[in-house]
Design a protein around this motif. Structure first.
Motif, PDB file in Angstrom:
ATOM      1  N   GLU A  24      16.067   7.333 -25.490  1.00 34.00           N
ATOM      2  CA  GLU A  24      16.519   5.933 -25.178  1.00 34.00           C
ATOM      3  C   GLU A  24      16.112   4.956 -26.024  1.00 34.00           C
ATOM      4  OE1 GLU A  24      16.824   3.837 -20.781  1.00 34.00           O
ATOM      5  OE2 GLU A  24      15.467   5.491 -21.095  1.00 34.00           O
ATOM      6  N   ARG A  25      14.626   4.862 -26.229  1.00 33.06           N
ATOM      7  CA  ARG A  25      14.262   3.768 -27.253  1.00 33.06           C
ATOM      8  C   ARG A  25      14.815   3.821 -28.553  1.00 33.06           C
ATOM      9  NH1 ARG A  25       8.104   3.331 -26.769  1.00 33.06           N
ATOM     10  NH2 ARG A  25       8.749   2.352 -24.979  1.00 33.06           N
ATOM     11  N   PRO A  26      15.016   4.926 -29.292  1.00 37.18           N
ATOM     12  CA  PRO A  26      15.702   4.653 -30.912  1.00 37.18           C
ATOM     13  C   PRO A  26      17.108   4.222 -30.429  1.00 37.18           C
ATOM     14  CG  PRO A  26      14.919   6.813 -30.337  1.00 37.18           C
ATOM     15  CD  PRO A  26      14.437   6.260 -29.141  1.00 37.18           C
ATOM     16  N   ILE A  27      17.869   5.098 -29.344  1.00 43.18           N
ATOM     17  CA  ILE A  27      19.226   4.566 -29.076  1.00 43.18           C
ATOM     18  C   ILE A  27      19.312   2.995 -28.963  1.00 43.18           C
ATOM     19  CG2 ILE A  27      21.180   4.820 -27.510  1.00 43.18           C
ATOM     20  CD1 ILE A  27      20.344   7.626 -27.169  1.00 43.18           C
ATOM     21  N   GLY A  28      18.465   2.545 -28.133  1.00 46.91           N
ATOM     22  CA  GLY A  28      18.468   0.978 -27.750  1.00 46.91           C
ATOM     23  C   GLY A  28      18.102   0.316 -28.918  1.00 46.91           C
ATOM     24  N   TRP A  29      17.274   0.504 -29.954  1.00 44.67           N
ATOM     25  CA  TRP A  29      17.036  -0.282 -30.978  1.00 44.67           C
ATOM     26  C   TRP A  29      18.231  -0.115 -31.968  1.00 44.67           C
ATOM     27  CZ3 TRP A  29      13.831  -4.144 -31.895  1.00 44.67           C
ATOM     28  CH2 TRP A  29      12.741  -4.185 -31.143  1.00 44.67           C
TER      29      TRP A  29
END
Length: 77
Positions: A24-29
């Motif tokens: 979720e975090r890398p997708i969000g960034w």
């Protein structure tokens, strides 16, 4: 139950109780930067590359306001 944006859940009652999505975090960034680059492209599309040589405040503010307000018009909140 996995309720997330791709499955049609746009609002959470309590975001801290929402299950974590793998990556979720890398997708969000990545989404954050891609969207920002796209918004810069919108500015250049409407005002042309010449705007970058002699920028003025109004086009930047206008595009900024429109892109901030757009989700409020588009998403069911």
């Amino acid at each position: 139950m996995d309720r997330s944006f791709p499955k049609g859940c746009f609002v959470h009652r309590n975001i801290t109780e929402t299950p974590y999505i793998t990556g979720e975090r890398p997708i969000g960034w990545c989404a954050h930067y891609v969207i920002g680059i796209a918004f810069a492209g919108v500015l250049l599309f409407f005002y042309g590359p010449a705007w970058t040589h002699k920028p003025t405040l109004f086009p930047a503010i206008l595009i900024g306001v429109v892109t901030v307000r757009y989700p409020h018009w588009r998403l069911p909140v």
